[in-house]
Write a protein that holds these residues in place. Structure first.
Motif, short mmCIF file in Angstrom:
data_model
loop_
_atom_site.label_atom_id
_atom_site.label_comp_id
_atom_site.label_asym_id
_atom_site.label_seq_id
_atom_site.Cartn_x
_atom_site.Cartn_y
_atom_site.Cartn_z
N VAL A 91 -20.85 -16.11 -81.90
CA VAL A 91 -21.08 -15.10 -80.87
C VAL A 91 -21.62 -13.80 -81.45
O VAL A 91 -21.59 -13.57 -82.67
N GLU A 92 -22.01 -12.94 -80.51
CA GLU A 92 -22.40 -11.57 -80.84
C GLU A 92 -21.75 -10.66 -79.81
O GLU A 92 -21.63 -11.00 -78.63
N LYS A 93 -21.32 -9.47 -80.29
CA LYS A 93 -20.78 -8.45 -79.39
C LYS A 93 -20.82 -7.11 -80.10
O LYS A 93 -20.27 -6.98 -81.21
N SER A 94 -21.47 -6.15 -79.50
CA SER A 94 -21.50 -4.77 -80.01
C SER A 94 -21.84 -4.71 -81.50
O SER A 94 -21.15 -4.03 -82.26
N GLY A 95 -22.85 -5.42 -81.92
CA GLY A 95 -23.28 -5.40 -83.32
C GLY A 95 -22.56 -6.40 -84.21
O GLY A 95 -23.00 -6.64 -85.33
N PHE A 96 -21.46 -6.96 -83.75
CA PHE A 96 -20.75 -8.00 -84.50
C PHE A 96 -21.46 -9.32 -84.26
O PHE A 96 -21.77 -9.69 -83.14
N ARG A 97 -21.71 -10.06 -85.34
CA ARG A 97 -22.27 -11.41 -85.26
C ARG A 97 -21.41 -12.30 -86.15
O ARG A 97 -21.33 -12.09 -87.35
N GLY A 98 -20.76 -13.25 -85.54
CA GLY A 98 -19.88 -14.13 -86.31
C GLY A 98 -19.27 -15.17 -85.41
O GLY A 98 -19.91 -15.68 -84.49
N TRP A 99 -18.00 -15.46 -85.66
CA TRP A 99 -17.30 -16.53 -84.95
C TRP A 99 -16.22 -15.95 -84.06
O TRP A 99 -15.58 -14.95 -84.41
N LEU A 100 -16.02 -16.58 -82.93
CA LEU A 100 -14.96 -16.21 -82.00
C LEU A 100 -13.99 -17.38 -81.93
O LEU A 100 -14.37 -18.50 -81.62
N ASN A 101 -12.72 -17.10 -82.25
CA ASN A 101 -11.72 -18.17 -82.26
C ASN A 101 -11.31 -18.51 -80.84
O ASN A 101 -10.96 -17.65 -80.05
N ILE A 102 -11.37 -19.80 -80.54
CA ILE A 102 -10.96 -20.31 -79.23
C ILE A 102 -9.49 -20.73 -79.26
O ILE A 102 -8.76 -20.54 -78.30
N GLY A 103 -9.07 -21.30 -80.38
CA GLY A 103 -7.68 -21.72 -80.54
C GLY A 103 -7.41 -22.05 -82.00
O GLY A 103 -8.33 -22.37 -82.75
N HIS A 104 -6.15 -21.93 -82.40
CA HIS A 104 -5.77 -22.32 -83.77
C HIS A 104 -4.33 -22.82 -83.74
O HIS A 104 -3.51 -22.39 -82.92
N TRP A 105 -4.06 -23.79 -84.65
CA TRP A 105 -2.78 -24.46 -84.66
C TRP A 105 -2.29 -24.65 -86.08
O TRP A 105 -3.03 -25.10 -86.96
N ASP A 106 -1.03 -24.31 -86.30
CA ASP A 106 -0.37 -24.49 -87.60
C ASP A 106 0.39 -25.82 -87.61
O ASP A 106 0.64 -26.41 -86.56
N ASP A 107 0.80 -26.23 -88.80
CA ASP A 107 1.62 -27.43 -88.98
C ASP A 107 1.01 -28.67 -88.33
O ASP A 107 1.71 -29.46 -87.67
N VAL A 108 -0.30 -28.85 -88.51
CA VAL A 108 -1.00 -30.01 -87.95
C VAL A 108 -0.80 -31.20 -88.89
O VAL A 108 -1.09 -31.11 -90.08
#
Length: 191
Positions: free
Chosen positions: A52-69
């Motif tokens: 994604v991009e937002k206000s000059g930021f260009r990178g990744w947007l986390n949708i979800g994350h899970w520990d102990d998989v």
């Protein structure tokens, strides 16, 4: 901490992806990415992102994350398996450098306590990656995205908007419901 990182990206319909992004974010390309890690040889972790991009930021947007998989190994194959996702990576013995991301300012994660986004800086990885065959299946609901790699890396290019879908919540379940057009590539790296 020793980490084995497994990365897979898959192409989706760009208009469907745009319809789940939070206000103010612009999709850079029609890609969803699953990053899985084995930390210290025993702890599994998975995250789900989009570019994604937002206000000059260009990178990744986390949708979800899970520990102990939970994960298993069998020869050159590592499988991460939960009640909502199954993904396997099989090393093919071909190495190369990590992909350069010209538009990676890091990854934004939603912080429940502040109600805002926090930045995780991008990792500098100098180790070679090993290309992988990959197969995945989201299991939040019947018909969720699934795919199999073709044994090569494919590009993803932005697409012009052609259809306007109703706005949906920015959740892993809604992102996983967007069909996979094709797995674009997968690799693993030890850091």
């Amino acid at each position: 901490m020793k980490t084995e990182q497994f990365v897979m990206a898959y192409g989706v319909e760009h208009d469907r992806l745009r319809a789940i992004l939070p206000e103010g974010f612009v999709s850079l390309r029609p890609v969803l990415r699953i990053n899985a890690e084995i930390r210290d040889g025993r702890t599994g972790y998975v995250e789900f992102n989009t570019a994604v991009e937002k206000s000059g930021f260009r990178g990744w947007l986390n949708i979800g994350h899970w520990d102990d998989v939970p994960f298993t190994r069998s020869g050159r194959t590592v499988v991460f398996s939960t009640d909502f996702l199954e993904i396997s990576f099989t090393g093919v013995g071909v190495e190369g450098s990590c992909p350069a991301e010209k538009d990676n300012d890091g990854c934004l994660f939603f912080d429940e306590s502040s109600g805002g986004w926090r930045l995780r800086e991008p990792e500098v990885i100098t180790a070679n990656k090993e290309f992988c065959d990959c197969e995945f299946m989201w299991k939040f609901a019947e018909g969720d995205a699934r795919g199999v790699s073709l044994g090569r890396t494919l590009p993803a290019h932005p697409e012009k908007a052609t259809h306007t879908y109703p706005q949906e919540d920015f959740t892993a379940e809604n992102a996983a419901a967007i069909p996979c057009r094709q797995v674009l590539g997968a690799y693993m790296v030890k850091i």
